[in-house]
Design an enzyme around this catalytic site. Structure first.
Site, PDB file in Angstrom:
ATOM      1  N   ASP A   1      71.422  59.765  23.163  1.00  0.00           N
ATOM      2  CA  ASP A   1      71.600  60.843  22.181  1.00  0.00           C
ATOM      3  C   ASP A   1      70.386  61.780  22.152  1.00  0.00           C
ATOM      4  O   ASP A   1      70.381  62.801  22.832  1.00  0.00           O
ATOM      5  CB  ASP A   1      71.895  60.253  20.793  1.00  0.00           C
ATOM      6  CG  ASP A   1      72.711  61.179  19.904  1.00  0.00           C
ATOM      7  OD1 ASP A   1      73.086  62.264  20.361  1.00  0.00           O
ATOM      8  OD2 ASP A   1      72.980  60.808  18.734  1.00  0.00           O
ATOM      9  N   ASP A   2      69.368  61.429  21.361  1.00  0.00           N
ATOM     10  CA  ASP A   2      68.156  62.255  21.236  1.00  0.00           C
ATOM     11  C   ASP A   2      66.947  61.319  21.349  1.00  0.00           C
ATOM     12  O   ASP A   2      66.301  60.987  20.354  1.00  0.00           O
ATOM     13  CB  ASP A   2      68.154  62.969  19.878  1.00  0.00           C
ATOM     14  CG  ASP A   2      69.372  63.852  19.714  1.00  0.00           C
ATOM     15  OD1 ASP A   2      69.398  64.946  20.306  1.00  0.00           O
ATOM     16  OD2 ASP A   2      70.316  63.430  19.021  1.00  0.00           O
TER      17      ASP A   2
ATOM     18  N   HIS B   1      81.815  65.437  19.806  1.00  0.00           N
ATOM     19  CA  HIS B   1      81.344  64.421  18.870  1.00  0.00           C
ATOM     20  C   HIS B   1      82.433  64.244  17.810  1.00  0.00           C
ATOM     21  O   HIS B   1      82.944  65.239  17.271  1.00  0.00           O
ATOM     22  CB  HIS B   1      80.071  64.888  18.154  1.00  0.00           C
ATOM     23  CG  HIS B   1      78.825  64.818  18.984  1.00  0.00           C
ATOM     24  ND1 HIS B   1      78.706  65.364  20.225  1.00  0.00           N
ATOM     25  CD2 HIS B   1      77.607  64.263  18.701  1.00  0.00           C
ATOM     26  CE1 HIS B   1      77.477  65.148  20.683  1.00  0.00           C
ATOM     27  NE2 HIS B   1      76.783  64.483  19.779  1.00  0.00           N
TER      28      HIS B   1
ATOM     29  N   HIS C   1      75.686  60.886  27.107  1.00  0.00           N
ATOM     30  CA  HIS C   1      75.506  61.476  25.768  1.00  0.00           C
ATOM     31  C   HIS C   1      74.020  61.680  25.543  1.00  0.00           C
ATOM     32  O   HIS C   1      73.326  60.773  25.061  1.00  0.00           O
ATOM     33  CB  HIS C   1      76.133  60.558  24.715  1.00  0.00           C
ATOM     34  CG  HIS C   1      76.137  61.124  23.331  1.00  0.00           C
ATOM     35  ND1 HIS C   1      77.035  60.739  22.365  1.00  0.00           N
ATOM     36  CD2 HIS C   1      75.344  62.059  22.731  1.00  0.00           C
ATOM     37  CE1 HIS C   1      76.803  61.400  21.241  1.00  0.00           C
ATOM     38  NE2 HIS C   1      75.758  62.202  21.438  1.00  0.00           N
TER      39      HIS C   1
ATOM     40  N   HIS D   1      71.320  64.930  24.489  1.00  0.00           N
ATOM     41  CA  HIS D   1      71.031  66.336  24.148  1.00  0.00           C
ATOM     42  C   HIS D   1      69.660  66.656  24.731  1.00  0.00           C
ATOM     43  O   HIS D   1      68.667  66.031  24.329  1.00  0.00           O
ATOM     44  CB  HIS D   1      71.019  66.528  22.636  1.00  0.00           C
ATOM     45  CG  HIS D   1      72.306  66.119  21.976  1.00  0.00           C
ATOM     46  ND1 HIS D   1      73.307  67.016  21.682  1.00  0.00           N
ATOM     47  CD2 HIS D   1      72.767  64.904  21.571  1.00  0.00           C
ATOM     48  CE1 HIS D   1      74.326  66.379  21.126  1.00  0.00           C
ATOM     49  NE2 HIS D   1      74.017  65.099  21.036  1.00  0.00           N
TER      50      HIS D   1
ATOM     51  N   GLU E   1      81.182  60.112  14.112  1.00  0.00           N
ATOM     52  CA  GLU E   1      79.786  59.677  13.961  1.00  0.00           C
ATOM     53  C   GLU E   1      79.555  59.517  12.459  1.00  0.00           C
ATOM     54  O   GLU E   1      79.443  58.398  11.965  1.00  0.00           O
ATOM     55  CB  GLU E   1      78.827  60.712  14.569  1.00  0.00           C
ATOM     56  CG  GLU E   1      77.345  60.320  14.433  1.00  0.00           C
ATOM     57  CD  GLU E   1      76.377  61.419  14.917  1.00  0.00           C
ATOM     58  OE1 GLU E   1      76.775  62.596  15.001  1.00  0.00           O
ATOM     59  OE2 GLU E   1      75.198  61.075  15.177  1.00  0.00           O
TER      60      GLU E   1
HETATM   61  N1  ADE Z   1      72.895  67.231  17.960  1.00  0.00           N
HETATM   62  C1  ADE Z   1      71.943  66.491  18.520  1.00  0.00           C
HETATM   63  N2  ADE Z   1      72.167  65.195  18.273  1.00  0.00           N
HETATM   64  C2  ADE Z   1      73.301  65.111  17.547  1.00  0.00           C
HETATM   65  C3  ADE Z   1      74.073  64.054  17.000  1.00  0.00           C
HETATM   66  N3  ADE Z   1      73.715  62.773  17.117  1.00  0.00           N
HETATM   67  N4  ADE Z   1      75.174  64.352  16.308  1.00  0.00           N
HETATM   68  C4  ADE Z   1      75.545  65.613  16.160  1.00  0.00           C
HETATM   69  N5  ADE Z   1      74.861  66.648  16.664  1.00  0.00           N
HETATM   70  C5  ADE Z   1      73.763  66.404  17.354  1.00  0.00           C
HETATM   71 ZN    ZN Z   2      74.944  63.505  20.075  1.00  0.00          ZN
END
Ligand code: ADE
Ligand code: ZN
Length: 329
Positions: free
Chosen positions: A270-271, A189, A9, A11, A192
């Site tokens: 994630d990011d 996703h 996971h 991005h 969340e």
């Molecule tokens: N795009 C990038 N990170 C995300 C996240 N945590 N949830 C939804 N969309 C995303």
């Molecule tokens: Zn994500």
């Protein structure tokens, strides 16, 4: 040596570190509304998913050429490798680039330049997952799948991301059916910020094989039971959950309860440029904040390879799993 793991996971646009953002801005003559990296970092105080997404999309303006995407991915892979990532299944958001006049080919070819060298350069195997933006229309998702057709040999599956609440999975039934017919793997996703019902819908309507996040399944005991029974992997992102305020503090994260319930959990970043850490940092954080023991950490690493899309190369999966079992903390 860090614990070997797969990242499921991630991005790629969320790996854009402030330093690289300014470097690419200068290279491309793009001006950013921040004086320097320090001022930009101050903007990383998020209230929720949307407040993060606003900055995430804003900074993408610096990504314009194949080389930009290559540099972005190569920088991520170097960092991931240093934290024990052996295999990465990487999300990208083509609609966010196409909307700025950057074509699908530029994005995929650019990422591929880095991914194609990743095993040799970093010792990390890779796959690409193309995400649809759920706050864009279903028609736009279908157009995006169409635009990806020349590149399908480089894309293992499709995902669904961006603002969750108010954009239920059912909106994307048609494009997921089309993706399945093309032989693409499916993830989304769900749970969340959105309700547990979105998780059920992603499974039943979109036919997904993994749930990204899935945190809110814990509100529905019947759903937890189903996820355990069907061995549906969840790609959790603990540092992301704290930064986007889905959980108050890491010590309150439900990961231990989820593992105790028998859920097939994985830990991901994630990011990472925005949320304070890469895959290994997430492992370290849950280890110290949640007191996870060595066997729990090993379970998380094992799960990451079990849940990865390595069906085309079971020998490789077995090799990675053996590395996990042999690892000494
Ligand atoms: N795009 C990038 N990170 C995300 C996240 N945590 N949830 C939804 N969309 C995303
Ligand atoms: Zn994500």
């Amino acid at each position: 040596m860090p614990l070997p793991k797969a990242e499921l996971h991630l991005h790629i646009e969320g790996t854009l570190e402030p330093e690289l953002a300014f470097e690419l801005a200068a290279r491309n003559g793009v001006s950013l509304p921040y004086a320097d990296t320090e001022e930009l970092r101050k903007a990383y105080d998020f209230e929720d998913l949307q407040s993060f997404l606003n900055l995430y999309y804003e900074l993408m303006a610096v990504l314009r050429t194949e080389r930009d995407f290559e540099d972005l991915a190569d920088a991520y892979l170097a960092r991931a490798a240093a934290q024990g990532v052996r295999h990465a299944e990487i999300f990208f958001d083509p609609q966010a680039h196409i909307a700025r006049g950057v074509g699908m080919g530029t994005v995929v070819e650019g990422l591929w330049r880095a991914l194609g060298e990743s095993e040799a350069r970093h010792g990390v195997s890779t796959q690409l997952i193309m995400c649809f933006l759920r706050d864009e229309s279903a028609e736009s998702a279908l157009e995006t799948l169409e635009a990806a057709k020349p590149y399908l040999d480089r894309i293992v599956g499709v995902g669904l991301d961006s603002a969750e609440v108010g954009h239920p999975p059912v909106k994307f039934r048609e494009v997921y059916e089309a993706a399945a017919a093309l032989g693409l793997r499916r993830v989304a996703h769900a749970g969340e910020e959105g309700p547990p019902e979105y998780i059920t819908e992603a499974l039943d309507v979109l036919g997904v094989e993994r749930i990204d996040h899935g945190l809110r399944c814990m509100e529905d005991a019947g759903l937890v039971e189903r996820l355990v029974r069907e061995r549906v992997p969840l790609t959790l992102c603990p540092l992301s959950n704290v930064r986007l305020r889905t959980v108050d503090v890491l010590a309150d994260h439900p990961l231990p309860a989820m593992l105790d319930a028998g859920l097939l959990c994985t830990v991901n970043s994630d990011d990472p440029a925005y949320f304070g850490g890469y895959a290994g940092d997430n492992f370290d954080a849950v280890r110290s904040a949640l007191g996870l023991g060595e066997e729990r950490l090993r379970e998380l690493a094992r799960n990451s390879f079990l849940a990865s899309f390595l069906e085309h190369d079971e020998e490789r999966r077995a090799r990675y799993l053996a590395e996990v079992e042999e690892y000494r903390f």
